[in-house]
Design an enzyme around this catalytic site. Structure first.
Site, PDB file in Angstrom:
ATOM      1  N   LEU A  31      32.613  24.834  52.025  1.00 45.06           N
ATOM      2  CA  LEU A  31      33.908  25.398  52.484  1.00 45.06           C
ATOM      3  C   LEU A  31      34.912  24.324  52.047  1.00 45.06           C
ATOM      4  O   LEU A  31      36.048  24.520  52.005  1.00 45.06           O
ATOM      5  CB  LEU A  31      33.928  25.714  53.788  1.00 45.06           C
ATOM      6  CG  LEU A  31      33.010  26.827  54.316  1.00 45.06           C
ATOM      7  CD1 LEU A  31      33.111  27.368  55.700  1.00 45.06           C
ATOM      8  CD2 LEU A  31      33.645  28.230  53.640  1.00 45.06           C
ATOM      9  N   GLY A  32      34.586  23.017  52.135  1.00 45.24           N
ATOM     10  CA  GLY A  32      35.339  21.657  51.699  1.00 45.24           C
ATOM     11  C   GLY A  32      35.180  20.562  52.497  1.00 45.24           C
ATOM     12  O   GLY A  32      34.167  20.625  53.312  1.00 45.24           O
ATOM     13  N   GLY A  37      33.810  14.939  57.890  1.00 44.45           N
ATOM     14  CA  GLY A  37      32.543  15.639  57.358  1.00 44.45           C
ATOM     15  C   GLY A  37      32.723  16.693  56.455  1.00 44.45           C
ATOM     16  O   GLY A  37      33.957  16.753  55.777  1.00 44.45           O
ATOM     17  N   VAL A  38      31.590  17.329  56.016  1.00 44.44           N
ATOM     18  CA  VAL A  38      31.675  18.601  54.948  1.00 44.44           C
ATOM     19  C   VAL A  38      31.193  19.594  55.827  1.00 44.44           C
ATOM     20  O   VAL A  38      30.565  19.700  56.761  1.00 44.44           O
ATOM     21  CB  VAL A  38      30.618  18.319  54.027  1.00 44.44           C
ATOM     22  CG1 VAL A  38      30.477  19.349  53.074  1.00 44.44           C
ATOM     23  CG2 VAL A  38      30.768  16.888  53.412  1.00 44.44           C
ATOM     24  N   ASP A 139      45.622  15.338  66.867  1.00 40.97           N
ATOM     25  CA  ASP A 139      45.818  15.272  65.247  1.00 40.97           C
ATOM     26  C   ASP A 139      46.137  16.588  64.786  1.00 40.97           C
ATOM     27  O   ASP A 139      45.389  17.263  63.793  1.00 40.97           O
ATOM     28  CB  ASP A 139      44.338  14.843  64.596  1.00 40.97           C
ATOM     29  CG  ASP A 139      44.257  14.520  63.307  1.00 40.97           C
ATOM     30  OD1 ASP A 139      45.324  14.212  62.817  1.00 40.97           O
ATOM     31  OD2 ASP A 139      43.284  14.462  62.718  1.00 40.97           O
TER      32      ASP A 139
END
Length: 323
Positions: A31-32, A37-38, A139
């Site tokens: 997904l990206g 992280g991934v 964030d």
């Protein structure tokens, strides 16, 4: 010892974290990539439900209580749900609900005032819930807001922290162009989430950040000055009401900044949020996956500009601030 976490509690696991994950879920398309992280699709082998799996390398994961915080916030419609977590010595895997609409950053498209008001309402409901549970996100940004089924969802609580009323945090942390002035003074509390949300609303309507510069220090100086410029090139068609809201969310003094409740009661939010607004969110998904090249060029962020401005403040923490 490796372990997996479900909401029935901690379950000891004799296999590796990834091995346990793959026993329950089938991993699919990527997904990206994020700062920590991934993410990729994962499918429950029993129910067939599609979810998202975020892999986090622990050395990159600045805040270690993300699982506990997401568990505490579980069930709110505007916060991404954590369904399970697997962990070993090196990595953590978070299995979460899948939001096919992607993030506002990956989407790239600007929103109409009606859509932006729905975003603002959903975001403030999430922030209000976080603050009522003693949690600051720290964030909030375009990349951490996802489009779910006809609503927006706040995600990525990797930098979130607990707070107590009357106490202040001092960590210099966040994504630079969304950080509130008081963060650089290392004395801040929950009001920073309102500031970051105001930056999001400004950016999603104009395609620009309200405060930025060519260097770290010039960007910080612009944030601290807190002078908002509604450039007619981008704001000529915007309503006076939305400008009033943004000024209130981006007040330099956190004591005078709007609260989540005041934002939700603001005329612009109340007037623009409706059943029609909620149904219009489906068009954002259409633009995300099927929008023409000309449409994306005429009503989207300059991604190179946004990418340059999205500077995670790990460098600030290390003191690597160029002149």
């Amino acid at each position: 010892m490796c372990f997996c976490v479900f909401f029935c509690g901690l379950v000891p696991c004799i296999h590796s974290a990834r091995g346990s994950l793959c026993e329950k879920y089938k991993l699919g398309e990527e997904l990206g990539h994020g700062a920590s992280g991934v993410a990729q699709v994962c499918i429950d082998r029993i129910t067939g439900e599609e979810l998202a799996c975020k892999k986090i390398t622990k050395i990159e994961h600045l805040h270690q209580d993300e699982v506990g915080i997401l568990k505490q916030l579980y069930g709110h419609p505007n916060i991404v749900k954590l369904e399970a977590a697997f962990s070993d010595e090196k990595e953590t895997y978070l299995v979460m609900e899948l939001c096919r609409g992607g993030s506002l950053f990956s989407n790239g498209s600007l929103l109409s005032e009606m859509e932006a008001a729905q975003l603002c309402k959903n975001l403030m409901e999430a922030v209000k819930f976080c603050h009522s549970n003693g949690i600051i996100h720290r964030d909030i940004s375009l990349k951490n807001i996802l489009l779910g089924d006809n609503c927006f969802k706040l995600a990525d609580f990797g930098l979130a922290a607990h707070f107590q009323p009357g106490e202040y945090l001092s960590d210099l942390i966040g994504t630079l162009c969304y950080m509130a002035p008081e963060v650089f003074k290392r004395r801040y509390s929950k009001e920073i989430d309102i500031w970051s949300s105001g930056v999001v609303i400004f950016a999603i309507l104009s395609g620009n950040f309200p405060f930025h510069g060519n260097t770290f220090k010039s960007t910080i100086h612009a944030i601290e000055a807190a002078r908002i410029d509604f450039d007619p090139e981008y704001w000529s068609n915007a309503s006076p009401s939305v400008k009033d809201l943004i000024r209130g969310m981006l007040h330099q003094d956190p004591r005078k900044r709007l609260t989540p409740e005041q934002v939700l009661d603001h005329d612009w939010v109340v007037h623009h949020t409706s059943d029609e607004a909620r149904s219009s969110l489906a068009t954002i998904n259409t633009r995300r996956y099927f929008g023409s090249k000309s449409e994306k060029n005429s009503s989207s962020f300059s991604l190179s500009q946004v990418a340059r401005d999205l500077i995670v403040c790990a460098k600030l923490i290390l003191g690597l601030i160029p002149n």
